[in-house]
Each structure stands twice: as structure tokens, then as C-alpha cells.
Design a protein around this motif. Structure first.
Motif, PDB file in Angstrom:
ATOM      1  N   TYR A  19       0.865  -1.179   0.000  1.00 26.78           N
ATOM      2  CA  TYR A  19       0.000   0.000   0.000  1.00 26.78           C
ATOM      3  C   TYR A  19       0.903   1.231   0.000  1.00 26.78           C
ATOM      4  CZ  TYR A  19      -3.701  -3.219   1.331  1.00 26.78           C
ATOM      5  OH  TYR A  19      -4.593  -4.259   1.347  1.00 26.78           O
ATOM      6  N   ASN A  20       0.575   2.185  -0.878  1.00 25.92           N
ATOM      7  CA  ASN A  20       1.372   3.406  -1.021  1.00 25.92           C
ATOM      8  C   ASN A  20       0.464   4.625  -0.956  1.00 25.92           C
ATOM      9  OD1 ASN A  20       4.130   2.285  -2.035  1.00 25.92           O
ATOM     10  ND2 ASN A  20       2.567   1.199  -3.192  1.00 25.92           N
ATOM     11  N   LEU A  21       1.021   5.724  -0.463  1.00 28.31           N
ATOM     12  CA  LEU A  21       0.313   7.006  -0.443  1.00 28.31           C
ATOM     13  C   LEU A  21       1.280   8.075  -0.912  1.00 28.31           C
ATOM     14  CD1 LEU A  21      -2.239   8.650   0.295  1.00 28.31           C
ATOM     15  CD2 LEU A  21      -1.241   8.933   2.573  1.00 28.31           C
ATOM     16  N   ASP A  22       0.910   8.761  -1.970  1.00 32.13           N
ATOM     17  CA  ASP A  22       1.742   9.825  -2.541  1.00 32.13           C
ATOM     18  C   ASP A  22       3.170   9.365  -2.812  1.00 32.13           C
ATOM     19  OD1 ASP A  22      -0.427  11.528  -2.464  1.00 32.13           O
ATOM     20  OD2 ASP A  22       0.145  12.458  -0.563  1.00 32.13           O
ATOM     21  N   GLY A  23       3.311   8.144  -3.305  1.00 32.03           N
ATOM     22  CA  GLY A  23       4.625   7.623  -3.665  1.00 32.03           C
ATOM     23  C   GLY A  23       5.427   7.052  -2.510  1.00 32.03           C
ATOM     24  N   GLU A  24       4.895   7.086  -1.303  1.00 30.31           N
ATOM     25  CA  GLU A  24       5.590   6.540  -0.131  1.00 30.31           C
ATOM     26  C   GLU A  24       4.955   5.218   0.264  1.00 30.31           C
ATOM     27  OE1 GLU A  24       8.281   7.866   1.337  1.00 30.31           O
ATOM     28  OE2 GLU A  24       8.245   9.545  -0.066  1.00 30.31           O
ATOM     29  N   GLU A  25       5.786   4.229   0.498  1.00 23.23           N
ATOM     30  CA  GLU A  25       5.283   2.918   0.902  1.00 23.23           C
ATOM     31  C   GLU A  25       4.858   2.974   2.366  1.00 23.23           C
ATOM     32  OE1 GLU A  25       6.441  -1.319  -0.652  1.00 23.23           O
ATOM     33  OE2 GLU A  25       8.026  -0.464   0.576  1.00 23.23           O
ATOM     34  N   LEU A  26       3.595   2.619   2.622  1.00 21.38           N
ATOM     35  CA  LEU A  26       3.070   2.629   3.984  1.00 21.38           C
ATOM     36  C   LEU A  26       3.072   1.251   4.621  1.00 21.38           C
ATOM     37  CD1 LEU A  26      -0.046   4.932   3.508  1.00 21.38           C
ATOM     38  CD2 LEU A  26       2.219   5.557   4.348  1.00 21.38           C
ATOM     39  N   TRP A  27       2.885   0.235   3.789  1.00 17.61           N
ATOM     40  CA  TRP A  27       2.794  -1.134   4.296  1.00 17.61           C
ATOM     41  C   TRP A  27       3.130  -2.086   3.167  1.00 17.61           C
ATOM     42  CZ3 TRP A  27       0.373  -5.718   3.198  1.00 17.61           C
ATOM     43  CH2 TRP A  27       0.266  -6.647   4.216  1.00 17.61           C
ATOM     44  N   PHE A  28       3.824  -3.179   3.489  1.00 16.73           N
ATOM     45  CA  PHE A  28       4.010  -4.250   2.512  1.00 16.73           C
ATOM     46  C   PHE A  28       4.057  -5.585   3.230  1.00 16.73           C
ATOM     47  CE2 PHE A  28       8.395  -3.185   3.569  1.00 16.73           C
ATOM     48  CZ  PHE A  28       9.020  -4.414   3.651  1.00 16.73           C
ATOM     49  N   ALA A  29       3.698  -6.620   2.499  1.00 14.98           N
ATOM     50  CA  ALA A  29       3.700  -7.972   3.041  1.00 14.98           C
ATOM     51  C   ALA A  29       5.075  -8.584   2.807  1.00 14.98           C
ATOM     52  CB  ALA A  29       2.625  -8.814   2.377  1.00 14.98           C
ATOM     53  N   ASP A  30       5.700  -9.045   3.873  1.00 16.04           N
ATOM     54  CA  ASP A  30       6.957  -9.784   3.772  1.00 16.04           C
ATOM     55  C   ASP A  30       6.592 -11.260   3.856  1.00 16.04           C
ATOM     56  OD1 ASP A  30       9.394 -11.098   4.173  1.00 16.04           O
ATOM     57  OD2 ASP A  30      10.236  -9.410   5.288  1.00 16.04           O
ATOM     58  N   PHE A  31       6.491 -11.897   2.677  1.00 15.04           N
ATOM     59  CA  PHE A  31       6.045 -13.288   2.630  1.00 15.04           C
ATOM     60  C   PHE A  31       7.124 -14.259   3.111  1.00 15.04           C
ATOM     61  CE2 PHE A  31       3.221 -11.293  -0.592  1.00 15.04           C
ATOM     62  CZ  PHE A  31       2.042 -11.507   0.090  1.00 15.04           C
ATOM     63  N   ILE A  32       8.353 -13.822   3.221  1.00 16.52           N
ATOM     64  CA  ILE A  32       9.416 -14.676   3.768  1.00 16.52           C
ATOM     65  C   ILE A  32       9.309 -14.736   5.288  1.00 16.52           C
ATOM     66  CG2 ILE A  32      11.918 -14.943   4.035  1.00 16.52           C
ATOM     67  CD1 ILE A  32      12.135 -13.666   1.202  1.00 16.52           C
ATOM     68  N   LYS A  33       9.168 -13.564   5.927  1.00 15.24           N
ATOM     69  CA  LYS A  33       9.034 -13.510   7.386  1.00 15.24           C
ATOM     70  C   LYS A  33       7.602 -13.748   7.854  1.00 15.24           C
ATOM     71  CE  LYS A  33      12.852 -10.318   8.164  1.00 15.24           C
ATOM     72  NZ  LYS A  33      13.232  -8.995   8.681  1.00 15.24           N
ATOM     73  N   LYS A  34       6.661 -13.766   6.893  1.00 15.62           N
ATOM     74  CA  LYS A  34       5.245 -13.986   7.182  1.00 15.62           C
ATOM     75  C   LYS A  34       4.676 -12.926   8.125  1.00 15.62           C
ATOM     76  CE  LYS A  34       5.231 -18.878   6.165  1.00 15.62           C
ATOM     77  NZ  LYS A  34       4.703 -18.727   4.853  1.00 15.62           N
ATOM     78  N   GLU A  35       4.900 -11.649   7.725  1.00 17.19           N
ATOM     79  CA  GLU A  35       4.371 -10.541   8.514  1.00 17.19           C
ATOM     80  C   GLU A  35       4.226  -9.295   7.638  1.00 17.19           C
ATOM     81  OE1 GLU A  35       8.593  -8.788  10.268  1.00 17.19           O
ATOM     82  OE2 GLU A  35       7.327 -10.004  11.560  1.00 17.19           O
ATOM     83  N   GLY A  36       3.408  -8.386   8.119  1.00 13.53           N
ATOM     84  CA  GLY A  36       3.276  -7.094   7.464  1.00 13.53           C
ATOM     85  C   GLY A  36       4.334  -6.141   8.000  1.00 13.53           C
ATOM     86  N   VAL A  37       4.853  -5.283   7.138  1.00 11.52           N
ATOM     87  CA  VAL A  37       5.895  -4.333   7.522  1.00 11.52           C
ATOM     88  C   VAL A  37       5.396  -2.924   7.247  1.00 11.52           C
ATOM     89  CG1 VAL A  37       8.266  -3.573   7.081  1.00 11.52           C
ATOM     90  CG2 VAL A  37       7.693  -6.007   6.953  1.00 11.52           C
ATOM     91  N   GLU A  38       5.567  -2.041   8.225  1.00 13.37           N
ATOM     92  CA  GLU A  38       5.201  -0.631   8.083  1.00 13.37           C
ATOM     93  C   GLU A  38       6.488   0.194   8.113  1.00 13.37           C
ATOM     94  OE1 GLU A  38       2.474  -0.272  11.369  1.00 13.37           O
ATOM     95  OE2 GLU A  38       0.809  -0.972  10.145  1.00 13.37           O
TER      96      GLU A  38
END
Length: 82
Positions: A19-38
Motif C-alpha cells: 500500500y502506497n500514499l503519494d509515492g511513499e510505501e506505507l505497508w508491505f507484506a513480507d512473505f518470507i518472514k510472514k508478517e506485514g511491515v510498516e
């Protein structure tokens, strides 16, 4: 006026959801660590995504891979015009 984007993509061996807002990443899924990253810096008002966002990203990956398989089957005999 803000521009927000959701990116969902997959391949046989990898996947992405962010998820991005104005070109900045706010959240992404790390499927290796199995967690969301902010990855927001500490000097901004931190935005947090609700519980279950990572689990929804995993479900989206399964749907993406299923769609990929269906498209491959449908396009298998499709002839490209020269």
C-alpha cells in the motif's frame, strides 16, 4: 489531494502486496518472514493497518496464483498473430 495505490502481483515463486500514499510505501507484506511491515520513518504520524491485513495479503496471493494458472491454461493454445 492524495494518490493512494495498492499493488498485488504474483509469479510461480514470488509475490507482492503493498500500500502506497503519494509515492511513499506505507505497508508491505513480507512473505518470507510472514508478517506485514510498516516502513514509515519515526518522524511522521505513524499509520497502522488493521489486524488481518497480512492474512488478507496471503489470501490475495492464493487468488492471484489461481488466476495465473487459469490464464495459462486459457492462453496455452492461443496463437499470436504476426
Amino acid at each position: 489531494l492524495h494518490v493512494d495505490r495498492q499493488v498485488i502481483g504474483c509469479s510461480d515463486h514470488d509475490g507482492e502486496q503493498a500500500y502506497n500514499l503519494d509515492g511513499e510505501e506505507l505497508w508491505f507484506a513480507d512473505f518470507i518472514k510472514k508478517e506485514g511491515v510498516e516502513p514509515q520513518p519515526p518522524f511522521v504520524d505513524h499509520m497502522t493497518y488493521r489486524d488481518g491485513t497480512y492474512q488478507q495479503a496471503e489470501a490475495n496471493q492464493q487468488a492471484c496464483k489461481t488466476s495465473l494458472d487459469v490464464l495459462r491454461t486459457a492462453m496455452k493454445d492461443f496463437k499470436i498473430e504476426d
